[in-house]
Design an enzyme around this catalytic site. Structure first.
Site, PDB file in Angstrom:
ATOM      1  N   ASP A 199       0.721  -1.124   0.050  1.00  0.00           N
ATOM      2  CA  ASP A 199      -0.064   0.005   0.006  1.00  0.00           C
ATOM      3  C   ASP A 199       0.838   1.243  -0.118  1.00  0.00           C
ATOM      4  O   ASP A 199       1.930   1.328   0.259  1.00  0.00           O
ATOM      5  CB  ASP A 199      -0.905   0.243   1.136  1.00  0.00           C
ATOM      6  CG  ASP A 199      -2.281   0.785   0.987  1.00  0.00           C
ATOM      7  OD1 ASP A 199      -2.400   1.462  -0.168  1.00  0.00           O
ATOM      8  OD2 ASP A 199      -2.946   0.747   2.031  1.00  0.00           O
TER       9      ASP A 199
ATOM     10  N   ASP B 243      -8.410   3.920  -3.793  1.00  0.00           N
ATOM     11  CA  ASP B 243      -9.753   4.122  -2.968  1.00  0.00           C
ATOM     12  C   ASP B 243     -10.840   4.876  -3.888  1.00  0.00           C
ATOM     13  O   ASP B 243     -11.024   6.091  -3.661  1.00  0.00           O
ATOM     14  CB  ASP B 243      -9.244   5.123  -1.694  1.00  0.00           C
ATOM     15  CG  ASP B 243      -8.002   4.527  -1.039  1.00  0.00           C
ATOM     16  OD1 ASP B 243      -7.829   3.219  -0.962  1.00  0.00           O
ATOM     17  OD2 ASP B 243      -7.373   5.267  -0.233  1.00  0.00           O
TER      18      ASP B 243
ATOM     19  N   GLU C  23       3.249   6.509  -2.764  1.00  0.00           N
ATOM     20  CA  GLU C  23       2.993   7.921  -3.555  1.00  0.00           C
ATOM     21  C   GLU C  23       3.588   8.927  -3.071  1.00  0.00           C
ATOM     22  O   GLU C  23       3.746  10.031  -3.501  1.00  0.00           O
ATOM     23  CB  GLU C  23       1.584   8.281  -3.656  1.00  0.00           C
ATOM     24  CG  GLU C  23       0.947   6.999  -4.565  1.00  0.00           C
ATOM     25  CD  GLU C  23       0.220   6.142  -3.577  1.00  0.00           C
ATOM     26  OE1 GLU C  23      -0.480   5.429  -3.885  1.00  0.00           O
ATOM     27  OE2 GLU C  23       0.412   6.283  -2.268  1.00  0.00           O
TER      28      GLU C  23
END
Length: 799
Positions: free
Chosen positions: A477, A541, A480
């Protein structure tokens, strides 16, 4: 503004921050922490100096190396009738001493030939004292050069190279590089200042900018766009499918949703409907203006001080094959990964994990993976690679028991460590995190520096321990937020390392997984060019809405056109509890993507919705599990050819003009066409490419063109190409329990069709095999079975 109004506004903002989970998320176009960097702004700043590529100063045809002379320009303003105009104009040198610096610099240019379809163009804006020897983005670190595949000839005004698939012309003055296909159609060309003499619109040709603020330079590679040309790709982009007329910022970003223009998975690659693709071989921020400002100009604004561009000639399949030959094809994931993944935010204990496993089998929901998200640590979200002993008294036994029942375990983790994390002191002591210019941390968190081999070794050691305990796969996860101004072990700043961070992160997890488990598999959110080598990635998401479901499809199709074979998304959306009517329609959409996971705000388990929903979910899941032989074979072939499992129609039908216009349906593999329901309706308009198509659920037959088609019992439209035999397997609750020795070939054939073909890849096989069937009375018989002795086939004519 009155103080009372300010106080009210402040209260509203504080309330929003406290009540909305992502209220502190990135706001686009705001100059805040980790805001995407739009390089195009530097090319519009009249304080900067610009250098236009003017003429080929020298060239050696044998080596493909030469030089380009650049002319110096600055923006000049002129007011006319209350309108201020700004246009580039020739500028004299401003440096002193005047003898030391070139007013019109002559700089390197090079052309290479990677294959008979791939051309590499390199230019620089200044000397390169620290050239990169190997690139993480390229599968072998360096690109091959095969000039022998292209025949050179001298032409009037320049030079020409020809292969069996195309031609490249290099014209001396004005300098142009023109790329043609094998039929002589010009695909694209560099743009020179003379190409804009017929317009009042100030447009930059192929050039570079020198910033007035610090004298740093960035390249602006300007190429032509032709009328009706369409552009696709750029990674997992959720905006309109066709990028023509858009400005795309390629900067890895926590997009916090999928209905905005930023991207978790930007990829510096795109393809054109004219028959070519482009890979911008850079990790700096890149902004591409695909005719948004000037409709005939494709402006690639590259943060780097050099331009390294690969052009691929051919139809979409050719382009993807060439691009993935260069940057890598996806590894083939294990069979069980193609089963259903059950998840939510989050299962907090061993008991919850065992309970959900029990209920999945109780309610007969075929499942292969149970995912534990952010709550398996002592403190939710505080990743320290240790199961909370109070809630997971024996995690090793739990995973062993689950595996016996056909469940693999996936664990969430991330590469950021808060100051309260028990691992924080060790990370700092061992210098494993990205630093700032002073040697401190750029953020309060420690961000693992994956450009440091010692960091990778430390990190992989943590994952190995969990693999040893029984974990099957990790959710990779985030990734970024690598500091743009950070100083990395590689010696470069985040300007070059930020976009590379997801690739390094993906690679670190995938390689330890391969070493310890024997397969390459991750579940990642962020990417850069080359990440496709390390499947798989999911769509971020998403909101729980019809619009998000539609945007998810566009993002998946765009990523597939950027070299990624495997992709998934959170079925039902992520951000809030999924409304039942949306979850009901999203479920079969998820079942017809390469991998499928239900995940997000609870509840996610289908038995926690209505009885009707549970039954519908089970039917969609059963459909996928029975189709596993088709899915598995298509996955193998996709990984070998660099093709996406979820394909835009034009990948298979490049000569069908209508196929280039559709972005709300897709091909699942080569033979199944899927049209999800993005609204609460029972039918929808569906475009069918050439040929005859047969409805998978209703068995109705359709010819090519537009049709209004009603969904079947499972709320989705699915059609099979005439002449296709789709291999099915007996239903099992886990792929572990599937019997591959007995398969059924369901033959989708119209009355006039006399033969059909199926593709099969066995779990222990080494190649995809074609099984041929021929019409014999009221059924079809197997006439060629290279799997004879391993698998028997029963045939069933669907009519």
């Amino acid at each position: 503004m009155k103080k009372s109004h300010l106080k009210t506004l402040f209260s509203i903002c504080v309330f929003a921050l406290l009540t909305v989970p992502n209220a502190s998320a990135q706001i686009q176009n705001a100059d805040v922490l980790n805001a995407p960097i739009d390089i195009s702004k530097d090319f519009q700043n009249y304080l900067n100096t610009f250098y236009f590529a003017d003429e080929l100063a020298s060239f050696d045809p044998a080596t493909g190396k030469g030089t380009i002379k650049y002319l110096r320009y600055n923006y000049k303003t002129r007011q006319a009738f209350n309108n201020m105009m700004m246009k580039p104009d020739v500028e004299k040198a401003n440096e002193f001493p005047t003898t030391e610096y070139a007013e019109s610099p002559v700089l390197p240019f090079e052309i290479q030939f990677v294959s008979d379809r791939t051309v590499r163009i390199k230019t620089t804006s200044g000397p390169q004292f620290h050239p990169q020897k190997e690139s993480l983005m390229l599968v072998d670190g360096v690109a091959p050069n095969h000039p022998e595949l292209w025949k050179y000839s001298k032409i009037e005004g320049g030079h020409s190279y020809t292969s069996k698939h195309g031609r490249v012309e290099i014209l001396t003055k004005p300098w142009h590089v023109k790329i043609y296909d094998e039929k002589g159609k010009m695909l694209t060309s560099t743009l020179h200042d003379t190409d804009f003499k017929n317009t009042y619109t100030p447009t930059l040709p192929f050039s570079y900018v020198r910033r007035n603020s610090d004298y740093s330079r960035s390249m602006g590679a300007a190429f032509s766009l032709e009328p009706d040309e369409k552009i696709f790709g750029c990674g997992e982009s959720f905006t309109q499918f066709n990028k023509r007329g858009q400005k795309v910022v390629l900067w890895t970003d926590d997009a916090n949703g999928i209905q905005n223009e930023t991207m978790y998975k930007p990829i510096p690659f795109y393809m054109s409907s004219r028959g070519y693709g482009v890979f911008m071989h850079h990790s700096t921020p890149i902004t591409v203006d695909f005719g948004k400002y000037f409709s005939s100009a494709n402006e690639m604004y590259i943060g780097d001080d050099e331009a390294d561009l690969f052009f691929f000639i051919g139809e979409p399949k050719d382009v993807l094959d060439q691009y993935t030959n260069l940057t890598g094809k996806a590894a083939m994931p294990p069979l069980w990964s193609f089963g259903f993944w059950m998840s939510r935010i989050t299962y907090f204990s061993e008991k919850e994990g065992r309970d959900v496993a029990r209920d999945l089998r109780k309610y007969k929901i075929p499942t292969d993976v149970i995912h534990f998200d952010t709550g398996w640590f002592d403190v939710d979200w505080r990743n320290n690679y240790e199961f909370a002993k109070s809630r997971f008294p024996d995690a090793t036994k739990m995973m062993s028991d689950l595996k016996k029942d056909g469940f693999q375990v996936c664990l969430w983790q991330l590469p950021y460590f808060t100051p309260k994390n028990t691992l924080f002191p060790e990370i700092m002591e061992k210098n494993l995190a990205v630093r700032d210019r002073k040697g401190n941390l750029p953020y309060e968190d420690a961000v693992l520096d994956f450009s440091n081999p010692e960091t990778i070794s430390w990190y992989q050691g943590k994952l190995k321990k969990l693999f040893d305990e029984g974990v099957a796969v990790f959710k990779v996860d985030f990734g970024e937020a690598a500091p743009p101004d950070g100083i990395y072990h590689s010696g470069r700043t985040g300007f070059y390392e930020h976009n590379l961070y997801p690739l390094r992160y993906n690679k670190a997890v995938a390689e330890i997984t391969q070493k310890e488990k024997g397969y390459t598999l991750i579940w990642a959110r962020s990417t850069w060019a080359g990440s496709q080598r390390y499947p798989l990635h999911w769509g971020g998401d998403s909101e729980t809405s019809n619009g998000a479901m539609s945007a998810e499809l566009r993002g998946g199709l765009s990523l597939g056109l950027s070299g990624f074979s495997f992709w998934s998304h959170d079925v039902g959306g992520f951000a809030t509890k999924s409304p039942e009517n949306i979850y009901r329609r999203w479920t079969p959409f998820g079942m017809f993507t390469s991998h499928v996971r239900s995940h997000g705000e609870p509840p996610r388990e289908p038995w926690l919705y209505s009885k009707e929903f549970l039954e519908g979910f089970r039917k969609a899941d059963n459909m996928r599990y029975e189709l596993m032989p088709y899915i598995y074979a298509q996955a193998k072939e996709s990984s070998q050819k660099g093709l996406p499992m979820m394909r835009a129609l034009f990948v298979e039908y490049p000569n069908d003009p209508g196929a280039w216009l559709v972005d709300n349906q897709y091909l699942f593999g080569s033979s199944i066409l899927v049209a999800p329901l993005f609204e609460e309706v029972e039918e929808r308009d569906v475009y069918l490419p050439e040929g005859t198509w047969i409805d998978y659920q209703t068995k109705k037959v359709y010819q090519s063109g537009w049709h209004k088609i009603k969904a079947g019992e499972v709320p989705i439209v699915v059609l099979i190409k005439d002449g296709t035999a789709i291999p099915h397997i007996g239903l099992a609750q886990s792929t572990k329990d599937m019997d591959w020795s007995k398969l059924t070939l369901k033959v989708y054939a119209s009355d006039k069709t006399t033969s059909a073909t199926a593709k099969v890849f066995l779990p222990e096989g080494d190649a995809v095999q074609e099984i041929k069937v021929t019409k014999n009375g009221n059924n079809f018989d197997v006439t060629a079975n290279p799997l004879n002795g391993k698998t028997t086939f029963k045939t069933e004519w669907i009519k």
